[in-house]
Motif scaffolding. Structure first.
Motif, PDB file in Angstrom:
ATOM      1  N   ASP A 122       1.112  -1.259  -0.207  1.00 16.65           N
ATOM      2  CA  ASP A 122       0.032   0.006   0.432  1.00 16.65           C
ATOM      3  C   ASP A 122       0.659   1.659   0.245  1.00 16.65           C
ATOM      4  OD1 ASP A 122      -2.311  -1.427  -0.339  1.00 16.65           O
ATOM      5  OD2 ASP A 122      -2.796  -1.115   2.236  1.00 16.65           O
ATOM      6  N   THR A 123       0.649   2.138  -0.564  1.00 15.51           N
ATOM      7  CA  THR A 123       1.215   3.867  -0.779  1.00 15.51           C
ATOM      8  C   THR A 123       0.458   4.670   0.660  1.00 15.51           C
ATOM      9  OG1 THR A 123       1.795   3.224  -3.320  1.00 15.51           O
ATOM     10  CG2 THR A 123       1.458   5.423  -2.694  1.00 15.51           C
ATOM     11  N   LEU A 124       1.535   5.400   0.620  1.00 19.32           N
ATOM     12  CA  LEU A 124       0.960   6.269   2.264  1.00 19.32           C
ATOM     13  C   LEU A 124       0.694   7.740   1.342  1.00 19.32           C
ATOM     14  CD1 LEU A 124       1.603   7.003   5.025  1.00 19.32           C
ATOM     15  CD2 LEU A 124       3.900   8.269   4.695  1.00 19.32           C
ATOM     16  N   SER A 125      -0.385   7.599   1.784  1.00 24.93           N
ATOM     17  CA  SER A 125      -1.469   9.056   0.974  1.00 24.93           C
ATOM     18  C   SER A 125      -0.643  10.275   1.431  1.00 24.93           C
ATOM     19  CB  SER A 125      -2.911   9.097   1.333  1.00 24.93           C
ATOM     20  OG  SER A 125      -2.833   9.601   2.786  1.00 24.93           O
ATOM     21  N   ASP A 126      -0.456  10.978   0.603  1.00 25.67           N
ATOM     22  CA  ASP A 126      -0.504  12.231   0.673  1.00 25.67           C
ATOM     23  C   ASP A 126      -0.572  13.546   2.294  1.00 25.67           C
ATOM     24  OD1 ASP A 126       1.339  12.933  -1.781  1.00 25.67           O
ATOM     25  OD2 ASP A 126      -0.513  13.677  -2.841  1.00 25.67           O
ATOM     26  N   GLU A 127      -1.669  13.000   2.203  1.00 30.89           N
ATOM     27  CA  GLU A 127      -2.023  13.787   3.771  1.00 30.89           C
ATOM     28  C   GLU A 127      -1.757  12.697   5.095  1.00 30.89           C
ATOM     29  OE1 GLU A 127      -4.409  12.580   0.733  1.00 30.89           O
ATOM     30  OE2 GLU A 127      -5.082  14.268   0.526  1.00 30.89           O
ATOM     31  N   ASP A 128      -1.157  10.632   4.863  1.00 26.44           N
ATOM     32  CA  ASP A 128      -0.853  10.334   5.930  1.00 26.44           C
ATOM     33  C   ASP A 128       0.862  10.560   6.305  1.00 26.44           C
ATOM     34  OD1 ASP A 128      -3.146   8.925   6.895  1.00 26.44           O
ATOM     35  OD2 ASP A 128      -2.743   7.091   5.132  1.00 26.44           O
ATOM     36  N   LEU A 129       1.457  11.059   4.711  1.00 28.95           N
ATOM     37  CA  LEU A 129       2.863  11.306   4.973  1.00 28.95           C
ATOM     38  C   LEU A 129       2.986  12.363   5.431  1.00 28.95           C
ATOM     39  CD1 LEU A 129       5.267  10.995   3.503  1.00 28.95           C
ATOM     40  CD2 LEU A 129       5.291  11.984   1.937  1.00 28.95           C
ATOM     41  N   ALA A 130       1.580  13.907   5.555  1.00 30.03           N
ATOM     42  CA  ALA A 130       1.857  14.939   5.638  1.00 30.03           C
ATOM     43  C   ALA A 130       1.819  14.881   7.121  1.00 30.03           C
ATOM     44  CB  ALA A 130       1.178  16.230   5.255  1.00 30.03           C
ATOM     45  N   GLY A 174      10.101   3.278   0.297  1.00 31.23           N
ATOM     46  CA  GLY A 174       8.652   2.362   0.382  1.00 31.23           C
ATOM     47  C   GLY A 174       8.652   2.183   1.457  1.00 31.23           C
ATOM     48  N   ALA A 175       7.409   1.866   2.054  1.00 32.17           N
ATOM     49  CA  ALA A 175       7.250   1.235   3.731  1.00 32.17           C
ATOM     50  C   ALA A 175       8.449   0.220   4.431  1.00 32.17           C
ATOM     51  CB  ALA A 175       6.384   0.655   3.542  1.00 32.17           C
ATOM     52  N   LYS A 176       9.410  -0.369   3.704  1.00 30.87           N
ATOM     53  CA  LYS A 176      10.030  -1.023   4.349  1.00 30.87           C
ATOM     54  C   LYS A 176      11.750  -0.308   4.905  1.00 30.87           C
ATOM     55  CE  LYS A 176      13.755  -4.347   3.010  1.00 30.87           C
ATOM     56  NZ  LYS A 176      14.514  -5.484   1.149  1.00 30.87           N
ATOM     57  N   GLY A 177      12.088   1.120   4.507  1.00 32.93           N
ATOM     58  CA  GLY A 177      12.512   1.907   4.864  1.00 32.93           C
ATOM     59  C   GLY A 177      12.050   2.333   6.112  1.00 32.93           C
ATOM     60  N   LEU A 178      10.509   2.629   6.006  1.00 38.33           N
ATOM     61  CA  LEU A 178       9.782   2.683   7.690  1.00 38.33           C
ATOM     62  C   LEU A 178       9.700   1.905   8.634  1.00 38.33           C
ATOM     63  CD1 LEU A 178       7.019   5.372   6.211  1.00 38.33           C
ATOM     64  CD2 LEU A 178       9.044   6.497   6.752  1.00 38.33           C
ATOM     65  N   LYS A 179       9.705   1.120   7.807  1.00 37.07           N
ATOM     66  CA  LYS A 179       9.834  -0.003   8.966  1.00 37.07           C
ATOM     67  C   LYS A 179      10.968  -0.213   9.504  1.00 37.07           C
ATOM     68  CE  LYS A 179       8.733  -5.202   8.458  1.00 37.07           C
ATOM     69  NZ  LYS A 179      10.813  -5.623   9.612  1.00 37.07           N
ATOM     70  N   PHE A 220       0.828   2.256   9.847  1.00 39.81           N
ATOM     71  CA  PHE A 220       0.663   2.313   8.644  1.00 39.81           C
ATOM     72  C   PHE A 220       2.158   1.210   7.599  1.00 39.81           C
ATOM     73  CE2 PHE A 220       4.114   3.369   5.320  1.00 39.81           C
ATOM     74  CZ  PHE A 220       2.905   3.751   4.131  1.00 39.81           C
ATOM     75  N   THR A 221       3.165   0.497   8.864  1.00 40.47           N
ATOM     76  CA  THR A 221       3.750  -0.172   7.846  1.00 40.47           C
ATOM     77  C   THR A 221       2.989  -1.687   7.883  1.00 40.47           C
ATOM     78  OG1 THR A 221       4.821  -0.555  10.342  1.00 40.47           O
ATOM     79  CG2 THR A 221       5.917   1.429   8.177  1.00 40.47           C
ATOM     80  N   ALA A 222       2.266  -1.804   8.663  1.00 38.68           N
ATOM     81  CA  ALA A 222       1.879  -2.967   8.970  1.00 38.68           C
ATOM     82  C   ALA A 222       0.931  -3.305   7.806  1.00 38.68           C
ATOM     83  CB  ALA A 222       0.835  -3.630  10.740  1.00 38.68           C
ATOM     84  N   ARG A 223       0.456  -1.843   7.310  1.00 46.71           N
ATOM     85  CA  ARG A 223      -0.924  -2.163   6.568  1.00 46.71           C
ATOM     86  C   ARG A 223      -0.538  -2.485   5.473  1.00 46.71           C
ATOM     87  NH1 ARG A 223      -2.715   2.584   7.540  1.00 46.71           N
ATOM     88  NH2 ARG A 223      -2.258   3.633   5.303  1.00 46.71           N
ATOM     89  N   LEU A 227       1.441  -7.241   7.252  1.00 46.51           N
ATOM     90  CA  LEU A 227       2.180  -7.586   8.434  1.00 46.51           C
ATOM     91  C   LEU A 227       1.595  -7.918   9.206  1.00 46.51           C
ATOM     92  CD1 LEU A 227       5.653  -6.639   7.644  1.00 46.51           C
ATOM     93  CD2 LEU A 227       4.573  -8.951   6.802  1.00 46.51           C
ATOM     94  N   LYS A 228       1.733  -8.069  10.326  1.00 46.70           N
ATOM     95  CA  LYS A 228       0.914  -8.274  11.807  1.00 46.70           C
ATOM     96  C   LYS A 228       2.005  -6.794  12.778  1.00 46.70           C
ATOM     97  CE  LYS A 228      -0.550 -12.310  13.048  1.00 46.70           C
ATOM     98  NZ  LYS A 228      -0.827 -13.155  14.268  1.00 46.70           N
TER      99      LYS A 228
END
Length: 258
Positions: A122-130, A174-179, A220-223, A227-228
């Motif tokens: 899943d891609t982080l929306s602009d709103e979530d990123l902000a 992507g989300a992998k880096g945030l995780k 976010f990263t789980a979604r 992953l759990k």
């Protein structure tokens, strides 16, 4: 339509944007604009290294499928990598652009289509990123201006800076880096739990913001990665005791096979 949520799709989007830039633009300016980062040599160099790592990740993922013709899919990656190195930030963009041929980008598109059959994110929306950026900056300011012990304060500032870096590299990793950054932050909380408990009364704002940011990133990263959540019950109990935050407890099940 190219799936931009997988590594090959992300790289294709970045390089397609870069290919459209003017020949006379400087390499430094193009990468900074495409990746939405500062035109600082250290920052740009780090980002280009991450692009090279992304290229290697794509090749590794393609090689995992033994049914594919690896030579056909990966033929243009040596050429693509020449767009990253040697990195001469002060030269004109046409010296790099020449490596981003239509053939190379088409092969990268094929890789994106193949990865979409088994790699989804899943891609982080602009709103979530902000919101994440806002929470991270607020936490940094709160920690910086706090009365936490110097060693603990420095440790938390280092973790927040890692989160800042992973957010700035989100377009690439992507989300992998945030995780990966979140794992380090959770580790820092566990390692410093006693000091955090002692400091909680005098620095409630710091601890509250820390808990909220961890919970936001974890959700976010789980979604995104199917992953759990990493903040399992033992860690959740610790965070709630340390931060006095009411963290959500929604479990994320692994995605079923497509």
């Amino acid at each position: 339509m190219i799936d931009e949520s997988n590594p090959a799709g992300r790289l294709h989007k970045i390089l397609s944007d870069a290919k459209r830039r003017k020949d006379q633009d400087k390499v430094r300016a193009v990468w900074a604009s495409v990746l939405d980062i500062d035109q600082d040599d250290v920052v740009v160099t780090k980002a280009v290294v991450e692009l090279y790592s992304l290229s290697n990740e794509i090749q590794s993922l393609i090689k995992m499928n033994n049914q594919l013709n690896h030579e056909l899919y990966l033929k243009s990656f040596n050429q693509i990598n020449r767009a990253f190195f040697p990195l001469n930030l002060g030269t004109n963009w046409n010296s790099v652009k020449q490596h981003l041929t239509d053939e190379a980008l088409t092969r990268l598109q094929f890789c994106a289509e193949e990865l979409s059959t088994f790699y989804t994110e899943d891609t982080l929306s602009d709103e979530d990123l902000a919101e994440i950026i806002s929470k991270t900056e607020a936490l940094f300011e709160s920690v910086f201006n706090s009365s936490l012990p110097d060693v603990l304060r420095l440790s938390l500032l280092e973790e927040v800076e890692r989160l800042r870096s992973s957010i700035s590299m989100y377009r690439i990793k992507g989300a992998k880096g945030l995780k990966e950054s979140l794992q380090g932050t959770i580790g820092a909380v566990v390692a410093n739990q006693e000091e955090l408990k002692e400091a909680a009364a005098q620095n409630p704002d710091v601890l509250q913001r820390l808990g909220e940011l961890i919970d936001k990133l974890d959700s976010f990263t789980a979604r995104a990665l199917k992953l759990k959540k990493m903040v399992t019950k033992p860690i959740r109990y610790l965070l709630e005791k340390v931060t006095d935050a009411d963290l959500s407890d929604g479990d994320h099940e692994q995605e079923a096979d497509a």
